[in-house]
Design a protein around this motif. Structure first.
Motif, PDB file in Angstrom:
ATOM      1  N   GLU A   1       3.805  -4.472   7.794  1.00 10.70           N
ATOM      2  CA  GLU A   1       4.994  -3.649   7.999  1.00 10.70           C
ATOM      3  C   GLU A   1       4.657  -2.244   7.545  1.00 10.70           C
ATOM      4  O   GLU A   1       4.233  -2.036   6.410  1.00 10.70           O
ATOM      5  CB  GLU A   1       6.162  -4.173   7.162  1.00 10.70           C
ATOM      6  CG  GLU A   1       6.666  -5.533   7.619  1.00 10.70           C
ATOM      7  CD  GLU A   1       7.622  -6.134   6.615  1.00 10.70           C
ATOM      8  OE1 GLU A   1       7.187  -6.987   5.816  1.00 10.70           O
ATOM      9  OE2 GLU A   1       8.795  -5.730   6.608  1.00 10.70           O
ATOM     10  N   ALA A   2       4.838  -1.312   8.446  1.00  7.39           N
ATOM     11  CA  ALA A   2       4.482   0.066   8.117  1.00  7.39           C
ATOM     12  C   ALA A   2       5.416   1.000   8.871  1.00  7.39           C
ATOM     13  O   ALA A   2       5.929   0.628   9.914  1.00  7.39           O
ATOM     14  CB  ALA A   2       3.025   0.341   8.513  1.00  7.39           C
ATOM     15  N   PRO A   3       5.602   2.201   8.366  1.00  2.00           N
ATOM     16  CA  PRO A   3       6.429   3.158   9.102  1.00  2.00           C
ATOM     17  C   PRO A   3       5.818   3.421  10.475  1.00  2.00           C
ATOM     18  O   PRO A   3       4.618   3.275  10.675  1.00  2.00           O
ATOM     19  CB  PRO A   3       6.375   4.434   8.248  1.00  2.00           C
ATOM     20  CG  PRO A   3       5.840   4.021   6.940  1.00  2.00           C
ATOM     21  CD  PRO A   3       5.084   2.766   7.121  1.00  2.00           C
ATOM     22  N   ARG A   4       6.674   3.819  11.394  1.00  2.58           N
ATOM     23  CA  ARG A   4       6.260   4.019  12.786  1.00  2.58           C
ATOM     24  C   ARG A   4       5.079   4.964  12.925  1.00  2.58           C
ATOM     25  O   ARG A   4       4.288   4.840  13.850  1.00  2.58           O
ATOM     26  CB  ARG A   4       7.412   4.642  13.558  1.00  2.58           C
ATOM     27  CG  ARG A   4       8.246   3.660  14.256  1.00  2.58           C
ATOM     28  CD  ARG A   4       9.247   4.400  15.088  1.00  2.58           C
ATOM     29  NE  ARG A   4      10.503   3.704  15.099  1.00  2.58           N
ATOM     30  CZ  ARG A   4      11.646   4.253  15.448  1.00  2.58           C
ATOM     31  NH1 ARG A   4      11.686   5.522  15.785  1.00  2.58           N
ATOM     32  NH2 ARG A   4      12.743   3.544  15.456  1.00  2.58           N
ATOM     33  N   ASN A   5       4.965   5.931  12.059  1.00  2.00           N
ATOM     34  CA  ASN A   5       3.916   6.926  12.238  1.00  2.00           C
ATOM     35  C   ASN A   5       2.574   6.477  11.672  1.00  2.00           C
ATOM     36  O   ASN A   5       1.578   7.182  11.810  1.00  2.00           O
ATOM     37  CB  ASN A   5       4.322   8.247  11.593  1.00  2.00           C
ATOM     38  CG  ASN A   5       4.531   8.076  10.100  1.00  2.00           C
ATOM     39  OD1 ASN A   5       5.172   7.128   9.673  1.00  2.00           O
ATOM     40  ND2 ASN A   5       3.990   8.968   9.300  1.00  2.00           N
ATOM     41  N   VAL A   6       2.563   5.310  11.058  1.00  8.22           N
ATOM     42  CA  VAL A   6       1.289   4.811  10.527  1.00  8.22           C
ATOM     43  C   VAL A   6       0.657   3.894  11.563  1.00  8.22           C
ATOM     44  O   VAL A   6       1.267   2.935  12.015  1.00  8.22           O
ATOM     45  CB  VAL A   6       1.498   4.034   9.204  1.00  8.22           C
ATOM     46  CG1 VAL A   6       0.197   3.376   8.765  1.00  8.22           C
ATOM     47  CG2 VAL A   6       2.022   4.963   8.127  1.00  8.22           C
TER      48      VAL A   6
ATOM     49  N   ILE B   1       0.876  -1.172   0.000  1.00 11.46           N
ATOM     50  CA  ILE B   1       0.000   0.000   0.000  1.00 11.46           C
ATOM     51  C   ILE B   1       0.908   1.215   0.000  1.00 11.46           C
ATOM     52  O   ILE B   1       1.701   1.414   0.924  1.00 11.46           O
ATOM     53  CB  ILE B   1      -0.916  -0.002   1.237  1.00 11.46           C
ATOM     54  CG1 ILE B   1      -1.815  -1.230   1.195  1.00 11.46           C
ATOM     55  CG2 ILE B   1      -1.744   1.281   1.286  1.00 11.46           C
ATOM     56  CD1 ILE B   1      -2.722  -1.384   2.385  1.00 11.46           C
ATOM     57  N   GLY B   2       0.821   1.998  -1.063  1.00  9.90           N
ATOM     58  CA  GLY B   2       1.786   3.086  -1.195  1.00  9.90           C
ATOM     59  C   GLY B   2       3.166   2.468  -1.332  1.00  9.90           C
ATOM     60  O   GLY B   2       3.321   1.310  -1.707  1.00  9.90           O
ATOM     61  N   ASP B   3       4.180   3.227  -0.989  1.00  6.88           N
ATOM     62  CA  ASP B   3       5.544   2.711  -1.118  1.00  6.88           C
ATOM     63  C   ASP B   3       6.060   2.108   0.174  1.00  6.88           C
ATOM     64  O   ASP B   3       7.115   1.481   0.189  1.00  6.88           O
ATOM     65  CB  ASP B   3       6.488   3.854  -1.516  1.00  6.88           C
ATOM     66  CG  ASP B   3       6.127   4.409  -2.886  1.00  6.88           C
ATOM     67  OD1 ASP B   3       6.174   5.642  -3.055  1.00  6.88           O
ATOM     68  OD2 ASP B   3       5.787   3.608  -3.780  1.00  6.88           O
ATOM     69  N   ASP B   4       5.331   2.331   1.268  1.00  7.23           N
ATOM     70  CA  ASP B   4       5.916   2.030   2.562  1.00  7.23           C
ATOM     71  C   ASP B   4       5.158   1.013   3.395  1.00  7.23           C
ATOM     72  O   ASP B   4       5.578   0.701   4.504  1.00  7.23           O
ATOM     73  CB  ASP B   4       6.004   3.314   3.409  1.00  7.23           C
ATOM     74  CG  ASP B   4       6.801   4.383   2.692  1.00  7.23           C
ATOM     75  OD1 ASP B   4       6.353   5.541   2.678  1.00  7.23           O
ATOM     76  OD2 ASP B   4       7.866   4.047   2.135  1.00  7.23           O
ATOM     77  N   ILE B   5       4.034   0.548   2.900  1.00  8.28           N
ATOM     78  CA  ILE B   5       3.236  -0.355   3.737  1.00  8.28           C
ATOM     79  C   ILE B   5       3.127  -1.711   3.047  1.00  8.28           C
ATOM     80  O   ILE B   5       2.752  -1.799   1.875  1.00  8.28           O
ATOM     81  CB  ILE B   5       1.838   0.226   3.994  1.00  8.28           C
ATOM     82  CG1 ILE B   5       1.973   1.564   4.735  1.00  8.28           C
ATOM     83  CG2 ILE B   5       0.983  -0.749   4.801  1.00  8.28           C
ATOM     84  CD1 ILE B   5       0.690   2.329   4.863  1.00  8.28           C
ATOM     85  N   LEU B   6       3.463  -2.736   3.809  1.00  5.69           N
ATOM     86  CA  LEU B   6       3.425  -4.098   3.269  1.00  5.69           C
ATOM     87  C   LEU B   6       2.472  -4.942   4.090  1.00  5.69           C
ATOM     88  O   LEU B   6       2.524  -4.932   5.320  1.00  5.69           O
ATOM     89  CB  LEU B   6       4.826  -4.734   3.342  1.00  5.69           C
ATOM     90  CG  LEU B   6       5.920  -4.022   2.581  1.00  5.69           C
ATOM     91  CD1 LEU B   6       7.285  -4.613   2.948  1.00  5.69           C
ATOM     92  CD2 LEU B   6       5.711  -4.174   1.079  1.00  5.69           C
TER      93      LEU B   6
END
Lengths: 99, 142
Positions: free
Chosen positions: A35-40, A14-19
């Motif tokens: 797997e997502a950036p900390r702020n998500v 999802i987008g470039d940063d969410i798996l």
């Protein structure tokens, strides 16, 4: 809603940063790895909805509540305030490193 | 600055006492600025009053007063978002629901506490990932 089929261990981005990965699926239960950036923020939706509803109920408290006569089970005027525990954060005065 | 509130009238508060929510309270998007007001009368209850919506206020309570073994473990994401550098900067409150205005029946949300960074005047409601934590914990026992 976009519906995609995945076999075990296949991933959606999802987008470039969410798996999102299907880790396992059996007996009608899918184990989903995220797997997502900390702020998500990632929530189970029913938990999110329940908390939202609970917040709305909390907002309804009238200002004239009589708390004065209430005895709380453990009233701690002197009780040490316990803060939340933080991952790898150094306490003041120590030379710990952030993990 | 003067803040209008429906429960307490117009209150004079200091800008430095205003907390900014790093994420809005679930169900109340777009509202970021709140301040805390003691209920008074010797009670430990605190009101979290919105600066932006006079009608919006919550009763919050330090969980150590009714559940001393309650522990809140923050993720790195939460720590970063709240800019917490030391455990001493942070405080935990729980949002309280008073069903039907009956204070004896009040419950605290242990699943999603309010975590506050006192040093930076930041706060957020943290949803803990523990399905065993009750959303309606009876403060005075069942």
């Amino acid at each position: 809603m976009l519906v995609l089929s995945r076999k075990k261990n296949e991933t959606i981005m999802i987008g470039d940063d969410i798996l999102i990965t299907l880790v396992e699926s059996s007996n009608g239960v899918a184990k989903i790895g995220i797997e997502a950036p900390r702020n998500v923020k990632v929530y189970r939706k029913e938990v999110y909805d329940a908390i939202q509803e609970e917040n709305r109920a909390a907002a309804a408290a009238p200002g004239t509540l009589d708390f004065g006569s209430m005895e709380l089970p453990t009233l701690g005027g002197d009780a040490a305030r316990k803060g939340p525990s933080l991952p790898g954060v150094k306490k003041p005065g120590t030379g710990g490193k952030r993990s | 600055m003067l803040v209008e509130t429906t429960r307490f009238g117009a209150l004079e508060i200091d800008e430095k006492d205003i907390f900014r929510m790093t994420s809005p309270l679930l169900g109340f998007p777009g509202l970021e600025r709140y301040f805390m007001k003691d209920h008074g009368g010797g009670s430990p209850f605190v009101w979290l009053q919105s600066v932006e919506d006079a009608e919006l206020a919550f009763v919050i309570l330090d969980p150590i007063l009714f559940k001393p073994d309650y522990e809140v473990h923050l993720t790195r994401g939460d720590v970063d978002e709240l800019e917490i550098e030391s455990e001493d900067d942070a405080r935990v409150f729980t949002l309280v629901v008073v069903p039907g205005g009956d204070a004896k029946k009040m419950t605290a949300n242990l699943q999603a506490p309010l975590v506050v960074n006192l040093k930076r005047q930041l706060a957020k409601q943290v949803v803990l990932n523990d399905p065993d934590l009750p959303i309606k914990y009876p403060i005075f026992g069942s």
